[in-house]
Design a protein around this motif. Sequence first.
Motif, PDB file in Angstrom:
ATOM      1  N   PHE A   1       0.823  -1.210   0.000  1.00 24.23           N
ATOM      2  CA  PHE A   1       0.000   0.000   0.000  1.00 24.23           C
ATOM      3  C   PHE A   1       0.859   1.263   0.000  1.00 24.23           C
TER       4      PHE A   1
ATOM      5  N   SER B   1      -5.013   3.995  -1.210  1.00 28.87           N
ATOM      6  CA  SER B   1      -3.869   3.295  -0.629  1.00 28.87           C
ATOM      7  C   SER B   1      -3.650   3.679   0.826  1.00 28.87           C
TER       8      SER B   1
ATOM      9  N   THR C   1       1.876   1.764  -3.663  1.00 29.90           N
ATOM     10  CA  THR C   1       0.816   2.359  -4.482  1.00 29.90           C
ATOM     11  C   THR C   1       0.534   3.808  -4.051  1.00 29.90           C
ATOM     12  N   LEU C   2       0.735   4.098  -2.765  1.00 32.43           N
ATOM     13  CA  LEU C   2       0.599   5.476  -2.280  1.00 32.43           C
ATOM     14  C   LEU C   2       1.594   6.398  -2.981  1.00 32.43           C
TER      15      LEU C   2
END
Length: 336
Positions: A10, A40, A13-14
């Motif tokens: 995450f 995310s 993707t952030l």
Amino acid sequence: MMIQPFKALFFLTLILGSMLTLSSPSWFIMWLGLEINLMSFIPIILENNNQRSTEASLKYFVVQASGSTLILFSAVSLLLKNYPLSPPSFLQTSYILLLSLAAILKMGAAPLHFWFPGTAEGMSWLNCMTLMTWQKLAPMIFLSYMPLSSAVILSILLSSFFGSIGGLNQTLMRKIMAYSSINHMSWMLLSIHLSMKIWTSYFLIYSLISISFMLFMLKNKIFHLSNLFFKKTNYQKFNCSLLLLSLGGLPPLLGFFPKWMVINKATSFSMFLTTFIILFTLISIFFYIRMIFSSTMLNYMNKKQMTLVSPNNTTEILSILFSIIGTAVSMKIFFF
């Protein structure tokens, strides 16, 4: 401490969502990057799985979704209406104003800062670091693509006011850091419309100092102002004092030099705006100094507390070095 695989995914993707917003020339792709960033960050907030983190994630989702809706509505309206670039029509100016307000809402600047302190209070220190540094990057870059409007000038003034006044009566450390972040937003919003080089220097230095201070809070398990007063060695208090003074922008520490760069450039832009944010920054320095005075003098008579303990953690050593030696880096950025 090992990072869990789902959290690392995450975080990846952030970062990708923010980079997509930073590198795209299209309104739609920028909006898509902000949405990826939002979706995310929600699971990262929920890692503790308690009532406070659930409430924080819900607040964050509602606010960010509202901002994304405003961006999508305004951007699509501008594209479909195909307004001429010059002279700007009333509706075109209104849509640009909505885009500015949406970016201000997403970054947590005043007057749309109502969600920011409460959301930060429900997060862990690691999530607060992300919220107050990386999560502000994409909305500020988004805002830099638009001309300086009355909404941005009002946000600069109100962020300086609420960021300093709001922190005066706080005793929770994460709320104090949230109001400090709002105060710094006034400087960053001003600098991003003056020079991207100055804004980049300010953002990097602010992020460095804030992360160092929050890592210090995390290591020492400090969540309330009273935790700062008791059972702390002189070394820890000295370290905390340096970071707070640097965060407030007191010379000759690291945090002063980005403010100096902004003041040097902003005086030719608006003397009133520059004077206003300087005066209210002095109020924030006041409550930093009040915290330092209370934490260092409260146990002065207890001789056991006056023994100097040498550092045993790399993070603490680096935080002091960043606060003092980093002034040379700032001066090089300023003069060259």
